[in-house]
Design a protein around this motif. Structure first.
Motif, PDB file in Angstrom:
ATOM      1  N   ASN B 319      -3.232  11.118 -62.887  1.00  0.00           N
ATOM      2  CA  ASN B 319      -4.202  11.983 -63.562  1.00  0.00           C
ATOM      3  C   ASN B 319      -4.936  12.869 -62.773  1.00  0.00           C
ATOM      4  OD1 ASN B 319      -6.119  12.903 -65.241  1.00  0.00           O
ATOM      5  ND2 ASN B 319      -7.182  10.916 -65.717  1.00  0.00           N
ATOM      6  N   SER B 320      -4.929  14.024 -63.076  1.00  0.00           N
ATOM      7  CA  SER B 320      -5.528  15.298 -61.965  1.00  0.00           C
ATOM      8  C   SER B 320      -7.036  15.166 -62.009  1.00  0.00           C
ATOM      9  CB  SER B 320      -4.910  16.477 -62.472  1.00  0.00           C
ATOM     10  OG  SER B 320      -5.640  16.806 -63.742  1.00  0.00           O
ATOM     11  N   TYR B 321      -7.633  14.173 -62.974  1.00  0.00           N
ATOM     12  CA  TYR B 321      -8.873  14.164 -63.256  1.00  0.00           C
ATOM     13  C   TYR B 321      -9.907  13.120 -62.465  1.00  0.00           C
ATOM     14  CZ  TYR B 321      -7.461  17.535 -67.033  1.00  0.00           C
ATOM     15  OH  TYR B 321      -6.842  18.444 -67.549  1.00  0.00           O
ATOM     16  N   VAL B 322      -9.149  12.160 -61.757  1.00  0.00           N
ATOM     17  CA  VAL B 322      -9.655  11.372 -61.037  1.00  0.00           C
ATOM     18  C   VAL B 322      -9.985  11.756 -59.633  1.00  0.00           C
ATOM     19  CG1 VAL B 322      -8.712   9.401 -62.470  1.00  0.00           C
ATOM     20  CG2 VAL B 322      -7.498  10.278 -60.059  1.00  0.00           C
ATOM     21  N   SER B 323     -10.922  11.063 -59.023  1.00  0.00           N
ATOM     22  CA  SER B 323     -11.238  11.702 -57.467  1.00  0.00           C
ATOM     23  C   SER B 323     -10.147  11.574 -56.617  1.00  0.00           C
ATOM     24  CB  SER B 323     -12.553  10.677 -57.104  1.00  0.00           C
ATOM     25  OG  SER B 323     -11.830   9.303 -56.781  1.00  0.00           O
ATOM     26  N   ASP B 324     -10.340  12.061 -55.544  1.00  0.00           N
ATOM     27  CA  ASP B 324      -9.364  12.247 -54.424  1.00  0.00           C
ATOM     28  C   ASP B 324      -8.735  10.613 -53.772  1.00  0.00           C
ATOM     29  OD1 ASP B 324      -8.988  14.994 -54.756  1.00  0.00           O
ATOM     30  OD2 ASP B 324     -10.234  15.538 -53.088  1.00  0.00           O
ATOM     31  N   GLU B 325     -10.118   9.897 -53.702  1.00  0.00           N
ATOM     32  CA  GLU B 325      -9.809   8.613 -53.296  1.00  0.00           C
ATOM     33  C   GLU B 325      -9.028   7.875 -54.472  1.00  0.00           C
ATOM     34  OE1 GLU B 325     -12.827   9.944 -53.546  1.00  0.00           O
ATOM     35  OE2 GLU B 325     -13.401  10.290 -51.288  1.00  0.00           O
ATOM     36  N   ARG B 326      -9.073   7.885 -55.467  1.00  0.00           N
ATOM     37  CA  ARG B 326      -8.360   7.403 -56.467  1.00  0.00           C
ATOM     38  C   ARG B 326      -6.828   7.816 -56.514  1.00  0.00           C
ATOM     39  NH1 ARG B 326     -11.749   3.936 -58.990  1.00  0.00           N
ATOM     40  NH2 ARG B 326     -10.111   3.228 -60.242  1.00  0.00           N
ATOM     41  N   LYS B 327      -6.734   9.217 -56.313  1.00  0.00           N
ATOM     42  CA  LYS B 327      -5.387   9.835 -56.335  1.00  0.00           C
ATOM     43  C   LYS B 327      -4.667   9.137 -55.347  1.00  0.00           C
ATOM     44  CE  LYS B 327      -6.628  14.249 -58.395  1.00  0.00           C
ATOM     45  NZ  LYS B 327      -7.196  15.538 -58.099  1.00  0.00           N
ATOM     46  N   GLN B 328      -5.343   9.075 -54.004  1.00  0.00           N
ATOM     47  CA  GLN B 328      -4.726   8.547 -52.961  1.00  0.00           C
ATOM     48  C   GLN B 328      -4.137   7.015 -52.979  1.00  0.00           C
ATOM     49  OE1 GLN B 328      -3.489  10.106 -50.136  1.00  0.00           O
ATOM     50  NE2 GLN B 328      -2.666   7.982 -49.712  1.00  0.00           N
ATOM     51  N   ALA B 329      -5.249   6.300 -53.858  1.00  0.00           N
ATOM     52  CA  ALA B 329      -4.890   4.864 -54.108  1.00  0.00           C
ATOM     53  C   ALA B 329      -3.549   4.725 -54.994  1.00  0.00           C
ATOM     54  CB  ALA B 329      -6.086   4.344 -54.718  1.00  0.00           C
ATOM     55  N   ALA B 330      -3.508   5.863 -56.182  1.00  0.00           N
ATOM     56  CA  ALA B 330      -2.529   5.871 -56.990  1.00  0.00           C
ATOM     57  C   ALA B 330      -1.215   6.235 -56.276  1.00  0.00           C
ATOM     58  CB  ALA B 330      -2.628   6.944 -58.036  1.00  0.00           C
ATOM     59  N   TYR B 331      -1.113   7.313 -55.019  1.00  0.00           N
ATOM     60  CA  TYR B 331      -0.070   7.488 -54.497  1.00  0.00           C
ATOM     61  C   TYR B 331       0.445   6.154 -53.690  1.00  0.00           C
ATOM     62  CZ  TYR B 331      -0.241  12.710 -54.734  1.00  0.00           C
ATOM     63  OH  TYR B 331       0.087  13.766 -55.036  1.00  0.00           O
ATOM     64  N   ASP B 332      -0.468   5.356 -53.161  1.00  0.00           N
ATOM     65  CA  ASP B 332      -0.143   4.273 -52.481  1.00  0.00           C
ATOM     66  C   ASP B 332       0.598   3.288 -53.297  1.00  0.00           C
ATOM     67  OD1 ASP B 332      -1.440   5.391 -50.202  1.00  0.00           O
ATOM     68  OD2 ASP B 332      -3.296   4.276 -50.324  1.00  0.00           O
ATOM     69  N   PHE B 333      -0.027   3.162 -54.405  1.00  0.00           N
ATOM     70  CA  PHE B 333       0.801   2.334 -55.388  1.00  0.00           C
ATOM     71  C   PHE B 333       2.074   2.462 -55.656  1.00  0.00           C
ATOM     72  CE2 PHE B 333       1.783   0.904 -59.656  1.00  0.00           C
ATOM     73  CZ  PHE B 333       1.762  -0.194 -59.626  1.00  0.00           C
ATOM     74  N   ILE B 334       2.309   3.946 -55.917  1.00  0.00           N
ATOM     75  CA  ILE B 334       3.354   4.479 -56.324  1.00  0.00           C
ATOM     76  C   ILE B 334       4.448   4.441 -55.301  1.00  0.00           C
ATOM     77  CG2 ILE B 334       4.731   6.434 -57.209  1.00  0.00           C
ATOM     78  CD1 ILE B 334       2.187   7.409 -58.701  1.00  0.00           C
ATOM     79  N   SER B 335       3.932   4.325 -54.002  1.00  0.00           N
ATOM     80  CA  SER B 335       4.616   4.213 -52.826  1.00  0.00           C
ATOM     81  C   SER B 335       5.147   3.133 -52.748  1.00  0.00           C
ATOM     82  CB  SER B 335       3.839   4.805 -51.754  1.00  0.00           C
ATOM     83  OG  SER B 335       4.668   5.000 -50.586  1.00  0.00           O
ATOM     84  N   TRP B 336       4.231   2.230 -52.933  1.00  0.00           N
ATOM     85  CA  TRP B 336       5.006   0.452 -52.805  1.00  0.00           C
ATOM     86  C   TRP B 336       5.733   0.168 -53.960  1.00  0.00           C
ATOM     87  CZ3 TRP B 336       3.696  -3.168 -56.498  1.00  0.00           C
ATOM     88  CH2 TRP B 336       4.248  -4.550 -56.323  1.00  0.00           C
ATOM     89  N   PHE B 337       5.581   0.772 -55.178  1.00  0.00           N
ATOM     90  CA  PHE B 337       6.316   0.459 -56.441  1.00  0.00           C
ATOM     91  C   PHE B 337       7.861   1.054 -56.085  1.00  0.00           C
ATOM     92  CE2 PHE B 337       7.652   1.695 -60.759  1.00  0.00           C
ATOM     93  CZ  PHE B 337       7.729   0.152 -61.104  1.00  0.00           C
ATOM     94  N   ALA B 338       7.727   2.098 -55.541  1.00  0.00           N
ATOM     95  CA  ALA B 338       9.090   2.866 -55.099  1.00  0.00           C
ATOM     96  C   ALA B 338      10.068   2.183 -54.148  1.00  0.00           C
ATOM     97  CB  ALA B 338       8.914   4.460 -54.920  1.00  0.00           C
ATOM     98  N   GLU B 339       9.457   1.341 -53.338  1.00  0.00           N
ATOM     99  CA  GLU B 339      10.172   0.582 -52.234  1.00  0.00           C
ATOM    100  C   GLU B 339      11.278  -0.268 -53.036  1.00  0.00           C
ATOM    101  OE1 GLU B 339       7.754  -1.888 -50.215  1.00  0.00           O
ATOM    102  OE2 GLU B 339       6.383  -0.257 -49.487  1.00  0.00           O
ATOM    103  N   LYS B 340      12.501  -0.278 -52.335  1.00  0.00           N
ATOM    104  CA  LYS B 340      13.475  -1.062 -53.038  1.00  0.00           C
ATOM    105  C   LYS B 340      13.323  -2.442 -53.336  1.00  0.00           C
ATOM    106  CE  LYS B 340      18.227  -2.659 -52.038  1.00  0.00           C
ATOM    107  NZ  LYS B 340      19.223  -3.309 -50.826  1.00  0.00           N
ATOM    108  N   ASP B 341      12.602  -3.298 -52.511  1.00  0.00           N
ATOM    109  CA  ASP B 341      12.266  -4.450 -52.912  1.00  0.00           C
ATOM    110  C   ASP B 341      11.517  -4.521 -54.162  1.00  0.00           C
ATOM    111  OD1 ASP B 341      13.857  -5.337 -50.775  1.00  0.00           O
ATOM    112  OD2 ASP B 341      12.097  -5.588 -49.526  1.00  0.00           O
TER     113      ASP B 341
END
Lengths: 297, 435
Positions: B319-341
């Motif tokens: 969501n583009s309307y959340v704060s930069d901190e929340r965006k970063q936290a979302a990136y971190d989650f997606i990064s983890w979610f995209a891992e093969k395991d």
């Protein structure tokens, strides 16, 4: 403190009681009414972050010059006329039958009233099953035993609207019956007694006593049912979804598709809503005038 | 004393405020109410166990899901950090600024190359940039009755009638023959179940499986529809779909995924099309009495050997309307979610991964009887329009297809001509093509 309370005048108390209602009315009814009127003159989508853009009568002109709009209005009109006429016929006939008290008439009256107490969406889904050519009871009761030659009520453009009419008549004839019963029971017995003394025939009594006496209530039933039929949405969505193609797409279903369902054309759908509103008000006024004439006559 | 208390209070407020800005302890994902969302919540619980960050998957019924998300978009709200959105939403999400541009994130971290190209294109790409990570891959496939297909008497009768062996169809023509062969109204058995629902997008989704495989499309490279949507190939596809509908059980004139599974479970259809997401129900013997003799196969080929499957599924966007901190936290989650395991775990729970390695792994392919067909399908998926006007384009498609296929109105050429003409008008009004 008590002295201050005593100072509240009748007018202030009135204002105190009316204000909350007025605020709710303005916020919930008046403001949306005028705001949607404004939106009907704009190009706007409620899910878009862009502000409404004034386009004048463009939305109205586009709708009125669209052949599909007239097709949907024709479908709605045909549905309304046939459905309301049949409801009047069935409802009034049931009222004449039920009017006389007999053993079990109370239970029968209650049972007849059950359909109108059900949710239209549930009714639609149940009837969809009953119209199913494979296992539905409708074709079975009509004597169609061969599935290859059984009518496909909801898949045939010539039958689909009739299927919705049948359900609407089943559901709302009891309402007409209820109003007719109220009218019939209010007819003074002395009128029938006088007619009997004069040796009037049953048809004469029906035409000159029963009908004129019940007519005001029948017209109210026609008014209510016409307004409801013109707005018909839930039964159509529950039974055919507007199909086949758009063979059963009433104006309300069309409005829903434009206002929601991926399109979210709020400006145009507001204009369509106002056109529907104007038509309903115009037809209602005609009925009310007729009603007043009957009452005065 | 009062002064000390006041200072303490100010210090506490500052501490809490600064903590709130610096650290995100909770994330919210919106998704529709269905099993994959439950699976995502289970994966998210494992993320919480690993990082301490709680992830809530908030579910909304399908019927009101888009309305709810759209209302939040219009309000530029931050009720969710991430949304698992339909592929068709992406045009609106991007052009109106609701989605964060994830191109650098997906490319620089190598995530782009971990998923099948088709899924990234259709779930995540718009105007050459990426806005979503393919999360729940889905597409149309087929379930069939192996007991009928492998019955020696049926096989002999089929060969005698059509001149070739009864087997899983490789072409749409073969599928048509098999559907015709098994259509026996007197026995209550029909050849196929196909999507016909007029309400939203079902009949269009079912039809486009044939449309694409017949070499037709919804548009050409310049977004023209005239001569494309009503091309001879598209007309032939419409004729075939109508023919298939004639081999479907009577009463399936407004049918979608629930009705498809019902037809199969009730023994009314030898084959049904459906999204893979709804096949788990058929792999449950308490629901499907034919479970042990149920097979699955991907979309067959068209006359020229092309084959495509209509895309379902969704990608996860920020969501583009959340704060930069929340965006970063979302990136971190997606990064983890995209891992093969994590993707392997996601698939193990029942989620449909788009990760290439997981899709190709023996573990995944043998996990369920339909996973092999799913993995194959995800290499040839294709989608309807995804521009903001997709709803306006969908409406004539639904209407004309339903009127012709179900209602039997007019010819296929007339239906496709009418559809192309109205779609052309929508595109001209939207400024996508010139008059």
């Amino acid at each position: 403190m008590q002295a201050k309370r005593r100072q509240l005048s009748d007018r202030n108390i009135m204002v105190l009681f009316i204000t909350p209602t007025m605020i709710i009315l303005v916020l919930m009814n008046i403001y949306p009414l005028f705001y949607s009127l404004y939106l009907s003159f704009t190009e706007y989508s409620v899910i878009s972050s862009t502000a409404p853009k004034w386009v004048g009568f463009q939305n109205y002109l586009a709708i009125l010059s669209d052949a599909r709009f007239w097709k949907h209005f024709a479908i709605t009109g045909r549905y309304t006329v046939i459905s309301v006429a049949l409801q009047m016929l069935v409802g009034f006939s049931l009222a004449l039958l039920i009017k006389e008290k007999f053993k079990g008439s109370g239970i029968i009256t209650t049972l007849i009233l059950v359909p109108m107490m059900l949710s239209p969406v549930i009714v639609g889904l149940f009837w969809r099953l009953m119209f199913n050519p494979s296992y539905g009871i409708v074709n079975y009761l009509l004597g169609f035993r061969n599935i290859n030659t059984s009518p496909e009520w909801l898949g045939d453009p010539t039958l689909a609207l009739w299927a919705i009419i049948i359900v609407d008549v089943w559901m709302w004839s009891p309402f007409v019956m209820l109003l007719s019963l109220a009218g019939l029971s209010a007819i003074p017995d002395y009128l029938y007694e006088a007619a009997a003394i004069d040796r009037a025939g049953p048809w004469f009594i029906f035409r000159r006593i029963t009908m004129p006496q019940v007519m005001p209530l029948l017209l109210i039933a026609v008014l209510f049912r016409t307004i409801e039929a013109l707005k018909q949405f839930d039964l159509v969505m529950g039974i055919t979804g507007g199909g086949p193609g758009d063979a059963t797409e009433t104006v309300s279903v069309r409005l829903y598709r434009e206002a929601f369902q991926g399109q979210f054309d709020t400006g145009s759908s507001s204009a369509l809503a106002y056109i529907i509103l104007i038509v309903i008000i115009a037809i209602s006024n005609l009925y009310i005038r007729q009603l007043n004439k009957v009452r005065e006559g | 004393m009062k002064q000390i208390f006041r200072r303490l209070l100010i210090a506490m407020v500052l501490l809490i405020t600064s903590l709130g800005f610096a650290q995100v302890n909770e994330l919210t994902i919106w998704w529709a109410e269905w099993d994959p969302a439950n699976f995502l919540q289970q994966v998210a619980n494992e993320y919480e166990a690993a990082t301490g960050i709680k992830v809530n998957v908030v579910q909304e019924p399908w019927g009101s899901y888009f309305d709810k998300v759209a209302a939040e978009w219009a309000a530029k709200g931050d009720a969710f950090d991430m949304v698992v959105g339909d592929s068709q939403w992406i045009g609106q999400g991007v052009t109106e600024g609701h989605y964060v541009d994830m191109t650098d994130f997906l490319v620089n971290n190598g995530i782009k190359d971990t998923v099948t190209p088709a899924t990234l294109t259709y779930y995540g790409e718009y105007d050459g940039k990426y806005y979503a990570y393919p999360t729940e891959g889905d597409a149309n496939g087929w379930a069939y009755r192996k007991d009928l297909f492998e019955n020696p008497d049926e096989m002999a009768a089929f060969k005698e009638k059509y001149g070739y062996d009864l087997a899983v169809p490789e072409t749409w023509e073969q599928l048509r023959d098999i559907a015709e062969f098994f259509t026996r109204p007197d026995a209550g058995l029909y050849g196929v179940g196909v999507y016909t629902q007029v309400d939203y997008d079902a009949i269009t989704m079912g039809f486009e499986n044939v449309l694409f495989s017949y070499g037709a499309d919804w548009k050409d490279a310049d977004n023209n529809v005239l001569g494309v949507v009503n091309s001879p190939e598209a007309v032939a596809a419409a004729e075939l779909y109508k023919e298939l509908y004639s081999f479907a059980p009577p009463g399936t004139n407004n049918a979608f995924f629930a009705e498809m599974n019902d037809l199969f479970i009730n023994g009314q259809a030898a084959m049904i099309m459906n999204y893979f997401a709804f096949f788990p129900a058929l792999d449950n013997s308490e629901i499907n009495p034919y479970r042990d003799s149920t097979g699955y196969f991907p979309m067959p080929k068209g006359p020229t050997g092309e084959r495509y499957a209509a895309l379902g599924g969704q990608g996860i966007s920020i969501n583009s309307y959340v704060s930069d901190e929340r965006k970063q936290a979302a990136y971190d989650f997606i990064s983890w979610f995209a891992e093969k395991d994590t993707q392997a775990r996601w698939a193990e729970l029942g989620g449909y991964t788009c990760n290439i390695e997981v899709l190709e792994s023996d573990t995944f392919l043998n996990q369920t009887p339909y996973n092999a067909a799913f993995a194959e399908t995800m290499t040839f998926v294709k989608d309807f329009w995804n521009i903001p006007e997709f709803g306006q384009l969908l409406e004539p498609s639904q209407r004309y297809l339903h009127a012709y296929i179900v209602g039997g109105e007019g010819t296929a050429q007339e239906a496709m001509d009418g559809m192309a003409f109205e779609m052309d008008e929508v595109l001209i009004n939207a400024g996508i093509i010139k008059e």
